[in-house]
Design a protein around this motif. Structure first.
Motif, PDB file in Angstrom:
ATOM      1  N   MET A   1      -0.168 -10.362  -6.342  1.00  0.00           N
ATOM      2  CA  MET A   1      -0.476  -9.700  -5.076  1.00  0.00           C
ATOM      3  C   MET A   1      -0.948 -10.706  -4.033  1.00  0.00           C
ATOM      4  O   MET A   1      -0.675 -10.559  -2.838  1.00  0.00           O
ATOM      5  CB  MET A   1      -1.549  -8.627  -5.285  1.00  0.00           C
ATOM      6  CG  MET A   1      -1.064  -7.396  -6.041  1.00  0.00           C
ATOM      7  SD  MET A   1      -2.339  -6.123  -6.209  1.00  0.00           S
ATOM      8  CE  MET A   1      -2.462  -5.545  -4.534  1.00  0.00           C
ATOM      9  N   ARG A   2      -1.649 -11.747  -4.516  1.00  0.00           N
ATOM     10  CA  ARG A   2      -2.130 -12.783  -3.588  1.00  0.00           C
ATOM     11  C   ARG A   2      -0.941 -13.510  -2.946  1.00  0.00           C
ATOM     12  O   ARG A   2      -0.932 -13.790  -1.747  1.00  0.00           O
ATOM     13  CB  ARG A   2      -3.035 -13.756  -4.341  1.00  0.00           C
ATOM     14  CG  ARG A   2      -3.767 -14.750  -3.431  1.00  0.00           C
ATOM     15  CD  ARG A   2      -4.766 -15.590  -4.210  1.00  0.00           C
ATOM     16  NE  ARG A   2      -5.863 -14.779  -4.729  1.00  0.00           N
ATOM     17  CZ  ARG A   2      -6.028 -14.461  -6.007  1.00  0.00           C
ATOM     18  NH1 ARG A   2      -5.163 -14.894  -6.911  1.00  0.00           N
ATOM     19  NH2 ARG A   2      -7.046 -13.725  -6.409  1.00  0.00           N
ATOM     20  N   HIS A  17      -2.277  -1.011  -0.573  1.00  0.00           N
ATOM     21  CA  HIS A  17      -1.989   0.267   0.084  1.00  0.00           C
ATOM     22  C   HIS A  17      -0.483   0.520   0.141  1.00  0.00           C
ATOM     23  O   HIS A  17      -0.027   1.668  -0.029  1.00  0.00           O
ATOM     24  CB  HIS A  17      -2.575   0.278   1.495  1.00  0.00           C
ATOM     25  CG  HIS A  17      -4.072   0.348   1.540  1.00  0.00           C
ATOM     26  ND1 HIS A  17      -4.802   1.101   0.655  1.00  0.00           N
ATOM     27  CD2 HIS A  17      -4.985  -0.244   2.382  1.00  0.00           C
ATOM     28  CE1 HIS A  17      -6.092   0.975   0.925  1.00  0.00           C
ATOM     29  NE2 HIS A  17      -6.236   0.163   1.974  1.00  0.00           N
ATOM     30  N   VAL A  18       0.314  -0.521   0.388  1.00  0.00           N
ATOM     31  CA  VAL A  18       1.772  -0.350   0.437  1.00  0.00           C
ATOM     32  C   VAL A  18       2.303   0.040  -0.940  1.00  0.00           C
ATOM     33  O   VAL A  18       3.124   0.947  -1.085  1.00  0.00           O
ATOM     34  CB  VAL A  18       2.457  -1.640   0.932  1.00  0.00           C
ATOM     35  CG1 VAL A  18       3.979  -1.542   0.772  1.00  0.00           C
ATOM     36  CG2 VAL A  18       2.097  -1.896   2.389  1.00  0.00           C
ATOM     37  N   ILE A  19       1.839  -0.644  -1.975  1.00  0.00           N
ATOM     38  CA  ILE A  19       2.340  -0.409  -3.330  1.00  0.00           C
ATOM     39  C   ILE A  19       1.952   0.971  -3.841  1.00  0.00           C
ATOM     40  O   ILE A  19       2.763   1.703  -4.414  1.00  0.00           O
ATOM     41  CB  ILE A  19       1.811  -1.496  -4.289  1.00  0.00           C
ATOM     42  CG1 ILE A  19       2.424  -2.853  -3.931  1.00  0.00           C
ATOM     43  CG2 ILE A  19       2.123  -1.147  -5.740  1.00  0.00           C
ATOM     44  CD1 ILE A  19       1.794  -4.011  -4.682  1.00  0.00           C
ATOM     45  N   ASN A  20       0.704   1.345  -3.616  1.00  0.00           N
ATOM     46  CA  ASN A  20       0.181   2.586  -4.201  1.00  0.00           C
ATOM     47  C   ASN A  20       0.232   3.782  -3.269  1.00  0.00           C
ATOM     48  O   ASN A  20      -0.033   4.915  -3.697  1.00  0.00           O
ATOM     49  CB  ASN A  20      -1.265   2.371  -4.668  1.00  0.00           C
ATOM     50  CG  ASN A  20      -1.362   1.310  -5.747  1.00  0.00           C
ATOM     51  OD1 ASN A  20      -0.624   1.345  -6.712  1.00  0.00           O
ATOM     52  ND2 ASN A  20      -2.268   0.360  -5.571  1.00  0.00           N
ATOM     53  N   GLY A  21       0.560   3.533  -1.978  1.00  0.00           N
ATOM     54  CA  GLY A  21       0.621   4.636  -1.031  1.00  0.00           C
ATOM     55  C   GLY A  21      -0.711   5.286  -0.781  1.00  0.00           C
ATOM     56  O   GLY A  21      -0.792   6.477  -0.485  1.00  0.00           O
ATOM     57  N   THR A  22      -1.788   4.508  -0.880  1.00  0.00           N
ATOM     58  CA  THR A  22      -3.126   5.070  -0.751  1.00  0.00           C
ATOM     59  C   THR A  22      -3.598   5.190   0.694  1.00  0.00           C
ATOM     60  O   THR A  22      -4.600   5.855   0.958  1.00  0.00           O
ATOM     61  CB  THR A  22      -4.130   4.210  -1.538  1.00  0.00           C
ATOM     62  OG1 THR A  22      -3.937   2.830  -1.202  1.00  0.00           O
ATOM     63  CG2 THR A  22      -3.916   4.396  -3.036  1.00  0.00           C
ATOM     64  N   ARG A  23      -2.904   4.533   1.625  1.00  0.00           N
ATOM     65  CA  ARG A  23      -3.287   4.626   3.036  1.00  0.00           C
ATOM     66  C   ARG A  23      -2.071   4.273   3.894  1.00  0.00           C
ATOM     67  O   ARG A  23      -1.292   3.401   3.513  1.00  0.00           O
ATOM     68  CB  ARG A  23      -4.448   3.665   3.340  1.00  0.00           C
ATOM     69  CG  ARG A  23      -4.988   3.781   4.764  1.00  0.00           C
ATOM     70  CD  ARG A  23      -6.176   2.858   4.977  1.00  0.00           C
ATOM     71  NE  ARG A  23      -7.288   3.187   4.069  1.00  0.00           N
ATOM     72  CZ  ARG A  23      -8.390   2.450   3.961  1.00  0.00           C
ATOM     73  NH1 ARG A  23      -8.517   1.344   4.680  1.00  0.00           N
ATOM     74  NH2 ARG A  23      -9.352   2.823   3.134  1.00  0.00           N
ATOM     75  N   LYS A  30       4.482  -2.882   6.746  1.00  0.00           N
ATOM     76  CA  LYS A  30       5.032  -2.437   5.467  1.00  0.00           C
ATOM     77  C   LYS A  30       6.334  -3.160   5.156  1.00  0.00           C
ATOM     78  O   LYS A  30       6.573  -3.574   4.011  1.00  0.00           O
ATOM     79  CB  LYS A  30       5.250  -0.926   5.491  1.00  0.00           C
ATOM     80  CG  LYS A  30       5.760  -0.354   4.173  1.00  0.00           C
ATOM     81  CD  LYS A  30       5.872   1.163   4.238  1.00  0.00           C
ATOM     82  CE  LYS A  30       6.352   1.735   2.924  1.00  0.00           C
ATOM     83  NZ  LYS A  30       6.479   3.222   2.976  1.00  0.00           N
ATOM     84  N   ALA A  31       7.167  -3.334   6.179  1.00  0.00           N
ATOM     85  CA  ALA A  31       8.441  -4.021   5.981  1.00  0.00           C
ATOM     86  C   ALA A  31       8.222  -5.460   5.541  1.00  0.00           C
ATOM     87  O   ALA A  31       8.936  -5.981   4.670  1.00  0.00           O
ATOM     88  CB  ALA A  31       9.268  -3.976   7.269  1.00  0.00           C
ATOM     89  N   ARG A  32       7.222  -6.144   6.122  1.00  0.00           N
ATOM     90  CA  ARG A  32       6.930  -7.519   5.735  1.00  0.00           C
ATOM     91  C   ARG A  32       6.452  -7.591   4.284  1.00  0.00           C
ATOM     92  O   ARG A  32       6.823  -8.492   3.541  1.00  0.00           O
ATOM     93  CB  ARG A  32       5.878  -8.143   6.666  1.00  0.00           C
ATOM     94  CG  ARG A  32       6.350  -8.342   8.100  1.00  0.00           C
ATOM     95  CD  ARG A  32       5.544  -9.459   8.791  1.00  0.00           C
ATOM     96  NE  ARG A  32       4.110  -9.300   8.655  1.00  0.00           N
ATOM     97  CZ  ARG A  32       3.343  -8.570   9.452  1.00  0.00           C
ATOM     98  NH1 ARG A  32       3.903  -7.874  10.453  1.00  0.00           N
ATOM     99  NH2 ARG A  32       2.032  -8.497   9.262  1.00  0.00           N
ATOM    100  N   VAL A  33       5.609  -6.634   3.917  1.00  0.00           N
ATOM    101  CA  VAL A  33       5.100  -6.599   2.549  1.00  0.00           C
ATOM    102  C   VAL A  33       6.239  -6.359   1.556  1.00  0.00           C
ATOM    103  O   VAL A  33       6.345  -7.038   0.524  1.00  0.00           O
ATOM    104  CB  VAL A  33       4.012  -5.522   2.392  1.00  0.00           C
ATOM    105  CG1 VAL A  33       3.639  -5.341   0.920  1.00  0.00           C
ATOM    106  CG2 VAL A  33       2.784  -5.880   3.214  1.00  0.00           C
ATOM    107  N   LEU A  34       7.108  -5.405   1.861  1.00  0.00           N
ATOM    108  CA  LEU A  34       8.229  -5.099   0.961  1.00  0.00           C
ATOM    109  C   LEU A  34       9.177  -6.286   0.849  1.00  0.00           C
ATOM    110  O   LEU A  34       9.709  -6.571  -0.237  1.00  0.00           O
ATOM    111  CB  LEU A  34       8.978  -3.862   1.458  1.00  0.00           C
ATOM    112  CG  LEU A  34       8.202  -2.541   1.393  1.00  0.00           C
ATOM    113  CD1 LEU A  34       9.013  -1.405   1.992  1.00  0.00           C
ATOM    114  CD2 LEU A  34       7.810  -2.217  -0.044  1.00  0.00           C
TER     115      LEU A  34
END
Length: 333
Positions: A1-2, A17-23, A30-34
Motif C-alpha cells: 500500500m505504501r 479508502h479506494v480499496i475498501n470503499g470506506t469513504r 481514485k483513478a490515480r490510485v487504481l
C-alpha cells in the motif's frame, strides 16, 4: 500500500479508502490510485483486511462436482453474479456425501467466507444444516430444498414441470408411462416422482409402482433402469428421464434394445442439454432456468449477509417445456 500511495501521490489512508470503499474519493484521485494498483500488481491481504472490516468479500460454494453439465452451468452463473457484486468464490466439492459435505463446509468457514451457498446432500438436514443455523452462518441452499424452515433456499419448480412432461405423453395416448427417477433421499427426486403421480391422476391413469425405477441420477444406473422397465410383462410405451444424465442412459438403453426413440419408444426428460437438438429425433425436455437459479442464490445470500434478521425465503423458479419430437409427435413427418 505504501508503494501504491507513493506512485499515486496520495496517503496510505486514501489508498485504503479506494480499496475498501470506506469513504468517497475524488474520481481523479481514485483513478490515480487504481492506475498505481495496476502498475504494482497490489492485491492486498484479504484475511488481514477481514480483521478490520469484518468480512473477506468472499463467498463459499459447497457443491457436488459430479460429471453433470447442470452443475457446471450453475457454478458459472454463481461466479458471474458474485464477481459483479465484488465478491470472489471459494469452491469445495462435497461429493454428495454427508461426511465430505461437513468437512467442506468447515473448510470454507475456516477461510472466513462471508456467506455460504450449499447444494445439500441427502444427509444435510441431520448434520450440516443444524450446525450452520447454530453458528448463524449466512447460508442459501441451492437446487435442492429441505422441508425444515428457517433457511433461505432457491431451486427449480419440479412438480408441475414433471407433470407437464407426463401429461403431454398422456395426451398423445400413452397409458403405460415409465419414470427413471433420481437418487433417493434428494428433494428433487421426490418432487419429480410427485409430479409424475400428479399427472397420472389428472389423466385418469392408474399408479403402478413397477413403472418407477431408480436411475440414481447417473448414466449406467439409468441404462439398467430402462432395461428393467422394458422387461416388464406390460412394458411402457413412453419414458420420462428425471435428469440429463439419466436421459443419456435412457438413450443408450434404447439403442441397446434396438428401439427407435420417438417411434418405438417416446422419451422426454427433465433438464435441457445443449445437444438436445442434435439427437435424432431432437429431445423434448423441461428446461430449468439454471442461470436465474445461480443469480438468485447469490442475491439472496448478499441480502442475508447485509440483513441477518431478514425473514428466510424459499424461491422456486419454473422450468420451460421445450417441445421437440422425441415424444413421438413428429415421428411420421
Amino acid at each position: 500500500m505504501r508503494d501504491v500511495a507513493r506512485l499515486a501521490g496520495v496517503s496510505i489512508t486514501t489508498v485504503s479508502h479506494v480499496i475498501n470503499g470506506t469513504r468517497p474519493v475524488a474520481p481523479e484521485t481514485k483513478a490515480r490510485v487504481l492506475a498505481a494498483i495496476e502498475q504494482t500488481g497490489y492485491t492486498g491481504d484479504a484475511i488481514a483486511r477481514s480483521l478490520v472490516t469484518g468480512g473477506t468479500r468472499s463467498l463459499g460454494v459447497a457443491i457436488s462436482l459430479v460429471a453433470n453439465p447442470y452443475f457446471a452451468e450453475l457454478i458459472q452463473a454463481i461466479e458471474r453474479e458474485a464477481t459483479h457484486a465484488g465478491y470472489t468464490l471459494l469452491l469445495v466439492d462435497t461429493r454428495d456425501e454427508a461426511d465430505s459435505e461437513q468437512a467442506a463446509v468447515r473448510a470454507l468457514r475456516s477461510r472466513r467466507v462471508d456467506g455460504l451457498l450449499l447444494t445439500p446432500s441427502s444427509g444435510a438436514a441431520g448434520a450440516v444444516l443444524p450446525e450452520l443455523r447454530q453458528l448463524g452462518m449466512p447460508t442459501v441452499l441451492v437446487d435442492r430444498m429441505v422441508e425444515a424452515g428457517g433457511i433461505d433456499q432457491v431451486g427449480p419448480e419440479n412438480v408441475q414441470a414433471t407433470a407437464t412432461l407426463v401429461g403431454h405423453l398422456a395426451q398423445l395416448g400413452h397409458r403405460r408411462i415409465g419414470l427413471v427417477s433420481g437418487a433417493s433421499g434428494l428433494s428433487t427426486s421426490a418432487e419429480r416422482v410427485q409430479g409424475y403421480r400428479l399427472a397420472l391422476r389428472q389423466a385418469g391413469l392408474p399408479w403402478d409402482p413397477a413403472l418407477v425405477v431408480p436411475g440414481e441420477s447417473a448414466v449406467q444406473p439409468a441404462v439398467r433402469a430402462l432395461h428393467r422397465l422394458l422387461d416388464l410383462p406390460e412394458a411402457p410405451t413412453a419414458v420420462v428421464a428425471a435428469n440429463n444424465n439419466m436421459m443419456v442412459g435412457v438413450l443408450h438403453g434404447a439403442r441397446e434394445r434396438g428401439l427407435r426413440v420417438g417411434r418405438d419408444l417416446a422419451v422426454v426428460g427433465y433438464d435441457e442439454v445443449e445437444w438436445a437438438e442434435l439427437t435424432e429425433p431432437p429431445l423434448t425436455t423441461a428446461a430449468q432456468p439454471i442461470g436465474d437459479i445461480g443469480r438468485t442464490a447469490v442475491r439472496m445470500l448478499l441480502t442475508r449477509i447485509a440483513n441477518p434478521a431478514h425473514p428466510p425465503r424459499t424461491v422456486r423458479l419454473p422450468a420451460t417445456f421445450v417441445h421437440r419430437s422425441s415424444c413421438g409427435c413428429a415421428a411420421d413427418s
